[in-house]
Design a protein around this motif. Structure first.
Motif, short mmCIF file in Angstrom:
data_model
loop_
_atom_site.label_atom_id
_atom_site.label_comp_id
_atom_site.label_asym_id
_atom_site.label_seq_id
_atom_site.Cartn_x
_atom_site.Cartn_y
_atom_site.Cartn_z
N PRO A 17 108.37 92.38 49.01
CA PRO A 17 107.06 92.17 49.64
C PRO A 17 106.97 92.68 51.08
O PRO A 17 105.92 93.20 51.48
CB PRO A 17 106.88 90.65 49.59
CG PRO A 17 107.68 90.22 48.39
CD PRO A 17 108.87 91.15 48.38
N ASP A 18 108.05 92.57 51.86
CA ASP A 18 108.00 93.06 53.25
C ASP A 18 107.81 94.57 53.29
O ASP A 18 107.02 95.09 54.09
CB ASP A 18 109.29 92.68 53.99
CG ASP A 18 109.45 91.18 54.16
OD1 ASP A 18 108.43 90.46 54.14
OD2 ASP A 18 110.60 90.72 54.30
N ALA A 69 104.22 95.44 52.05
CA ALA A 69 103.21 95.07 53.05
C ALA A 69 103.23 96.05 54.22
O ALA A 69 102.17 96.46 54.72
CB ALA A 69 103.46 93.64 53.55
N HIS A 121 102.85 100.96 62.67
CA HIS A 121 103.02 100.35 61.35
C HIS A 121 103.97 101.19 60.50
O HIS A 121 104.80 100.67 59.76
CB HIS A 121 101.68 100.18 60.63
CG HIS A 121 100.86 99.05 61.16
ND1 HIS A 121 99.52 99.19 61.43
CD2 HIS A 121 101.17 97.77 61.46
CE1 HIS A 121 99.05 98.04 61.88
NE2 HIS A 121 100.03 97.17 61.91
N GLN A 168 101.63 99.35 53.00
CA GLN A 168 100.18 99.23 52.90
C GLN A 168 99.53 99.20 54.27
O GLN A 168 98.50 99.84 54.49
CB GLN A 168 99.81 97.97 52.10
CG GLN A 168 100.13 98.10 50.63
CD GLN A 168 99.92 96.82 49.85
OE1 GLN A 168 99.95 95.73 50.41
NE2 GLN A 168 99.71 96.96 48.55
N ALA A 169 100.12 98.47 55.21
CA ALA A 169 99.56 98.41 56.57
C ALA A 169 99.57 99.79 57.22
O ALA A 169 98.60 100.18 57.88
CB ALA A 169 100.36 97.41 57.42
#
Length: 165
Positions: free
Chosen positions: A11-12, A15, A28, A18-19
């Motif tokens: 997940p990290d 995420a 990012h 995606q950011a």
């Protein structure tokens, strides 16, 4: 799950990716790159390092570069594994480079067959619907798969606890 078995696409990482993509913010992206480049070795390629060319290739040898791009292919990823938009974007990018994308076993929307978003490599899997003469004649390369079963791999990221010998 946090604290569980390590996964490359946890997940990290997702995420952060995606950011970076949504925001376009280089900070990012740097976080995403740090997470990926600092992760534990998870695949064979993680044990390899890129080595810079001794010297740049002169621009007068650009015809060699064109031949290089034509030799590249994008891996087969079926519709469903990717969204239709991502599948098309990959095909368009590879076509612009003069390279090839692969339709994957999921086939291709008939509307794309004579479009800039068509995949030059068409896969035909046993038992797959939608294999039409139009689909086949719009291929530069055909890949025919027979009796292929599911297999865990990089894309599947099958946890070790679910695998047996």
């Amino acid at each position: 799950m946090h604290g569980g078995e390590y996964h490359m696409y946890n997940p990290d990482v997702i995420a952060a990716l995606q950011a970076a993509v949504i925001s376009g913010d280089y900070e990012h992206y740097k976080l995403f790159a740090r997470l990926v480049n600092g992760r534990p070795a998870s695949t064979f390629r993680d044990l390899l390092a890129l080595k810079s060319a001794a010297r740049p290739i002169p621009s007068r040898k650009s015809s060699r570069r064109r031949r290089f791009w034509r030799a590249l292919t994008a891996p087969a990823m079926s519709l469903g594994a990717l969204s239709p938009e991502a599948h098309e974007a990959l095909a368009i990018a590879m076509n612009r480079l003069g390279a090839r994308s692969n339709s994957g076993e999921g086939g291709e929307d008939p509307a794309r067959l004579s479009h800039r978003a068509h995949s030059k490599i068409k896969q035909v899997a046993s038992g797959r619907f939608g294999v039409t003469p139009e689909y086949l004649i719009n291929a530069e390369v055909l890949q025919i798969k027979i009796a292929q079963g599911a297999k865990p791999g990089e894309g599947g990221n099958s946890p070790a606890t679910k695998s047996t010998t």
